[in-house]
Motif scaffolding. Structure first.
Motif, PDB file in Angstrom:
ATOM      1  N   ASP A 189       8.170   8.092   1.534  1.00 56.68           N
ATOM      2  CA  ASP A 189       9.072   7.118   1.621  1.00 56.68           C
ATOM      3  C   ASP A 189       8.895   6.346   2.773  1.00 56.68           C
ATOM      4  O   ASP A 189       9.106   5.290   3.107  1.00 56.68           O
ATOM      5  CB  ASP A 189      10.836   7.585   1.494  1.00 56.68           C
ATOM      6  CG  ASP A 189      11.073   7.676  -0.193  1.00 56.68           C
ATOM      7  OD1 ASP A 189      10.303   7.120  -1.094  1.00 56.68           O
ATOM      8  OD2 ASP A 189      11.748   8.390  -0.382  1.00 56.68           O
ATOM      9  N   GLN A 190       8.675   7.226   3.990  1.00 51.73           N
ATOM     10  CA  GLN A 190       8.523   6.699   5.412  1.00 51.73           C
ATOM     11  C   GLN A 190       7.476   5.788   5.257  1.00 51.73           C
ATOM     12  O   GLN A 190       7.506   4.815   6.136  1.00 51.73           O
ATOM     13  CB  GLN A 190       8.676   8.011   6.224  1.00 51.73           C
ATOM     14  CG  GLN A 190       9.928   8.498   6.526  1.00 51.73           C
ATOM     15  CD  GLN A 190       9.987   9.749   7.403  1.00 51.73           C
ATOM     16  OE1 GLN A 190       8.740  10.562   7.202  1.00 51.73           O
ATOM     17  NE2 GLN A 190      10.836   9.903   8.441  1.00 51.73           N
ATOM     18  N   THR A 191       6.339   6.113   4.702  1.00 52.53           N
ATOM     19  CA  THR A 191       5.029   5.288   4.861  1.00 52.53           C
ATOM     20  C   THR A 191       5.437   4.154   3.840  1.00 52.53           C
ATOM     21  O   THR A 191       4.850   3.144   4.492  1.00 52.53           O
ATOM     22  CB  THR A 191       4.014   6.307   4.008  1.00 52.53           C
ATOM     23  OG1 THR A 191       3.839   7.497   4.815  1.00 52.53           O
ATOM     24  CG2 THR A 191       2.345   5.389   4.146  1.00 52.53           C
ATOM     25  N   ARG A 192       5.913   4.146   3.053  1.00 44.80           N
ATOM     26  CA  ARG A 192       6.355   2.870   2.065  1.00 44.80           C
ATOM     27  C   ARG A 192       7.107   1.940   2.819  1.00 44.80           C
ATOM     28  O   ARG A 192       6.772   0.682   2.815  1.00 44.80           O
ATOM     29  CB  ARG A 192       7.219   3.165   1.110  1.00 44.80           C
ATOM     30  CG  ARG A 192       6.171   4.109  -0.315  1.00 44.80           C
ATOM     31  CD  ARG A 192       5.500   3.084  -1.052  1.00 44.80           C
ATOM     32  NE  ARG A 192       6.414   2.488  -1.980  1.00 44.80           N
ATOM     33  CZ  ARG A 192       5.793   1.557  -2.789  1.00 44.80           C
ATOM     34  NH1 ARG A 192       4.597   1.308  -2.995  1.00 44.80           N
ATOM     35  NH2 ARG A 192       6.636   0.804  -3.614  1.00 44.80           N
ATOM     36  N   ALA A 193       7.943   2.531   3.742  1.00 44.54           N
ATOM     37  CA  ALA A 193       8.776   1.754   4.689  1.00 44.54           C
ATOM     38  C   ALA A 193       7.821   1.014   5.852  1.00 44.54           C
ATOM     39  O   ALA A 193       8.113  -0.179   6.029  1.00 44.54           O
ATOM     40  CB  ALA A 193       9.886   2.451   5.427  1.00 44.54           C
ATOM     41  N   ALA A 194       6.976   1.612   5.942  1.00 44.24           N
ATOM     42  CA  ALA A 194       5.942   0.956   7.198  1.00 44.24           C
ATOM     43  C   ALA A 194       5.305  -0.047   6.362  1.00 44.24           C
ATOM     44  O   ALA A 194       5.017  -1.120   7.154  1.00 44.24           O
ATOM     45  CB  ALA A 194       4.911   2.079   7.715  1.00 44.24           C
ATOM     46  N   VAL A 195       4.863   0.235   5.305  1.00 43.81           N
ATOM     47  CA  VAL A 195       4.042  -0.763   4.466  1.00 43.81           C
ATOM     48  C   VAL A 195       4.927  -2.074   4.435  1.00 43.81           C
ATOM     49  O   VAL A 195       4.429  -3.140   4.520  1.00 43.81           O
ATOM     50  CB  VAL A 195       3.502  -0.385   3.188  1.00 43.81           C
ATOM     51  CG1 VAL A 195       2.853  -1.364   2.187  1.00 43.81           C
ATOM     52  CG2 VAL A 195       2.608   0.819   3.457  1.00 43.81           C
ATOM     53  N   ALA A 196       6.196  -1.891   4.043  1.00 43.58           N
ATOM     54  CA  ALA A 196       7.160  -2.920   3.631  1.00 43.58           C
ATOM     55  C   ALA A 196       7.342  -3.844   4.940  1.00 43.58           C
ATOM     56  O   ALA A 196       7.564  -5.097   5.062  1.00 43.58           O
ATOM     57  CB  ALA A 196       8.318  -2.279   3.096  1.00 43.58           C
ATOM     58  N   ALA A 197       7.353  -3.007   6.305  1.00 47.59           N
ATOM     59  CA  ALA A 197       7.561  -3.673   7.480  1.00 47.59           C
ATOM     60  C   ALA A 197       6.087  -4.727   7.765  1.00 47.59           C
ATOM     61  O   ALA A 197       6.272  -5.365   8.870  1.00 47.59           O
ATOM     62  CB  ALA A 197       7.938  -2.554   8.440  1.00 47.59           C
ATOM     63  N   GLY A 198       5.219  -4.251   7.318  1.00 43.93           N
ATOM     64  CA  GLY A 198       3.986  -4.902   7.593  1.00 43.93           C
ATOM     65  C   GLY A 198       2.551  -4.347   7.926  1.00 43.93           C
ATOM     66  O   GLY A 198       1.554  -4.824   8.039  1.00 43.93           O
ATOM     67  N   ALA A 199       2.773  -3.064   7.743  1.00 45.29           N
ATOM     68  CA  ALA A 199       1.404  -2.006   7.914  1.00 45.29           C
ATOM     69  C   ALA A 199       0.401  -2.381   6.595  1.00 45.29           C
ATOM     70  O   ALA A 199       0.840  -2.513   5.612  1.00 45.29           O
ATOM     71  CB  ALA A 199       1.813  -0.658   7.840  1.00 45.29           C
ATOM     72  N   THR A 200      -0.813  -2.507   6.967  1.00 47.71           N
ATOM     73  CA  THR A 200      -1.784  -2.986   5.980  1.00 47.71           C
ATOM     74  C   THR A 200      -3.153  -2.199   6.073  1.00 47.71           C
ATOM     75  O   THR A 200      -3.970  -2.485   5.449  1.00 47.71           O
ATOM     76  CB  THR A 200      -2.131  -4.384   6.249  1.00 47.71           C
ATOM     77  OG1 THR A 200      -2.884  -4.892   7.664  1.00 47.71           O
ATOM     78  CG2 THR A 200      -1.017  -5.364   6.047  1.00 47.71           C
ATOM     79  N   VAL A 201      -3.063  -1.046   6.884  1.00 52.14           N
ATOM     80  CA  VAL A 201      -4.539  -0.224   6.930  1.00 52.14           C
ATOM     81  C   VAL A 201      -3.864   1.274   7.129  1.00 52.14           C
ATOM     82  O   VAL A 201      -2.656   1.546   7.589  1.00 52.14           O
ATOM     83  CB  VAL A 201      -5.001  -0.620   8.109  1.00 52.14           C
ATOM     84  CG1 VAL A 201      -6.194   0.376   8.486  1.00 52.14           C
ATOM     85  CG2 VAL A 201      -6.047  -2.091   7.931  1.00 52.14           C
ATOM     86  N   GLY A 202      -4.653   1.968   6.307  1.00 52.11           N
ATOM     87  CA  GLY A 202      -4.563   3.357   6.482  1.00 52.11           C
ATOM     88  C   GLY A 202      -5.655   4.011   7.168  1.00 52.11           C
ATOM     89  O   GLY A 202      -6.693   3.945   6.697  1.00 52.11           O
ATOM     90  N   THR A 203      -5.299   4.641   8.413  1.00 50.40           N
ATOM     91  CA  THR A 203      -6.411   5.237   9.262  1.00 50.40           C
ATOM     92  C   THR A 203      -6.994   6.303   8.877  1.00 50.40           C
ATOM     93  O   THR A 203      -6.066   7.418   8.432  1.00 50.40           O
ATOM     94  CB  THR A 203      -5.726   5.398  10.441  1.00 50.40           C
ATOM     95  OG1 THR A 203      -5.384   3.977  11.333  1.00 50.40           O
ATOM     96  CG2 THR A 203      -6.742   6.089  11.659  1.00 50.40           C
ATOM     97  N   HIS A 204      -8.171   6.422   8.499  1.00 51.54           N
ATOM     98  CA  HIS A 204      -9.165   7.588   8.071  1.00 51.54           C
ATOM     99  C   HIS A 204      -8.393   8.597   6.988  1.00 51.54           C
ATOM    100  O   HIS A 204      -7.861   9.590   7.198  1.00 51.54           O
ATOM    101  CB  HIS A 204      -9.828   8.665   9.124  1.00 51.54           C
ATOM    102  CG  HIS A 204      -8.893   8.956  10.352  1.00 51.54           C
ATOM    103  ND1 HIS A 204      -7.581   9.488  10.074  1.00 51.54           N
ATOM    104  CD2 HIS A 204      -9.317   9.097  11.469  1.00 51.54           C
ATOM    105  CE1 HIS A 204      -7.178  10.081  11.156  1.00 51.54           C
ATOM    106  NE2 HIS A 204      -8.052   9.474  12.319  1.00 51.54           N
TER     107      HIS A 204
END
Length: 369
Positions: A189-204
């Motif tokens: 859920d925390q990761t999904r929240a970051a994506v909803a806020a605008g994150a577009t890359v997953g680092t390695h």
């Protein structure tokens, strides 16, 4: 003068088995079928590495411009015609000075931009990041660095569970900087929240992340399942098992998987003792690990080797090329200039033999010596 490069041309639409790329000046002037072609070499777009800490005995992590030029030149010989200079978790003073030193190199085209991998990362999943420098995201720090860079800062990796992380993602997005999720012990859920806020890359992806569990899917599943997130994959046989590499590729597709090297200064160098972010690194059999605890400390990978390993794992050549060039270029906003063999784009290309070994490299219409 027009230069014609003949061979099996890999384009976004597939492979032109008898084709050519025409180059005029520093631009691609045409990509077409060419029935009289007899050269069987692969012609692919120049590789785009959005996560590299150095190579050839040189590092980006100290913020030294001469070191950065030399590291970029090393990777260029391996087909990487565009790359981001990735720093590791550092004091703000070093982040400032590195940004100021690298910004002219970005303007000159030596670098494609700056990537801050940290210091806003999880202590529990810091890997080879120096725990001494980890801290919560700071809007003031980020605003200052973006201002100093004047367009040079391309990406920042952070852990979404840290205090202020979502606000930092929103700030970065407003300024046109890519927010990446990495080195995180965060939940699904925390990761999904970051994506909803605008994150577009997953680092390695997978590395430096809470592992997948069927009752606790964590960041890996959240990132793979987000249709607007591009996932970095380190295809060196150490960071990822080939089954994991092909699983991620088949799940997200080559349009959402970007090959990266995560290379450190030891790439292309003999085994021995090195340094990364103020920490001692031992390289043995080409594998870089922290001397103190054996944590993986980046890689000794180059993008041409990553391409070969990905194809050997079962990914088709066109899909692997997309992952090495097109997808990473799009991930960091460089896709309107590089990453595909397309009329009007910069004439960056790599000629490969049937074993996918480098034959020649062209950057901006000029062959690399």
């Amino acid at each position: 003068m027009t230069v014609r490069v003949n061979g099996k041309v890999v384009t976004p639409g597939g492979v032109i088995w008898q084709g050519c790329v025409e180059v005029r000046g520093d631009r691609i002037s045409a990509v077409a079928e060419y029935p009289s072609v007899r050269d069987g070499h692969w012609i692919v777009p120049g590789f785009v590495d959005i996560h590299s800490h150095g190579g050839g005995g040189h590092t980006f992590t100290t913020g030294d411009a001469d070191q950065a030029r030399a590291a970029a030149a090393f990777h260029l010989r391996h087909g990487t015609t565009s790359l981001l200079a990735s720093l590791v978790s550092s004091p703000l003073e070093l982040m400032r000075s590195a940004t100021a030193a690298f910004a002219p190199l970005v303007r000159d085209g030596v670098l494609g931009g700056i990537h801050f991998e940290g210091p806003y990362l999880s202590a529990a999943r810091c890997g080879a990041q120096n725990p001494e420098f980890l801290r919560d995201p700071s809007a003031d720090e980020l605003t200052e660095l973006i201002k100093i860079g004047d367009g040079a800062v391309r990406m920042v990796t952070l852990a979404p569970e840290r205090a202020g992380a979502l606000e930092a993602v929103e700030l970065l997005t407003r300024h046109g900087v890519v927010a990446a999720v990495g080195h995180t012990d965060g939940t699904y859920d925390q990761t999904r929240a970051a994506v909803a806020a605008g994150a577009t890359v997953g680092t390695h992806l997978f590395n430096g992340m809470r592992p997948v569990h069927h009752r606790d899917p964590g960041p890996v599943v959240a990132l793979l399942g987000a249709p607007n997130v591009i996932c970095e994959l380190v295809a060196d046989g150490v960071h990822l098992h080939e089954g994991t590499l092909t699983f991620a590729t088949s799940t997200a597709g080559p349009e959402r998987c970007a090959l990266v090297t995560d290379a450190m200064a030891a790439a292309g160098m003999p085994d021995g003792e090195y340094e990364l972010g103020g920490q001692a690194v031992t390289v043995s059999d080409g594998v870089a690990r922290l001397s103190r605890d054996g944590a993986i400390a980046g890689s000794t990978l180059t993008m041409d080797a990553a391409l070969r390993r990905t194809v050997a794992a079962g990914v088709s050549v066109p899909d692997a090329v997309r992952m090495a060039s097109t997808t990473p270029a799009l991930a960091v906003g460089l896709g309107d200039e590089v990453g595909t063999l397309q009329t009007g784009l910069r004439a960056d290309l790599v000629v490969l033999d049937d074993d996918l070994e480098i034959v020649r490299v062209m950057r901006a219409g000029a062959w690399v010596e």
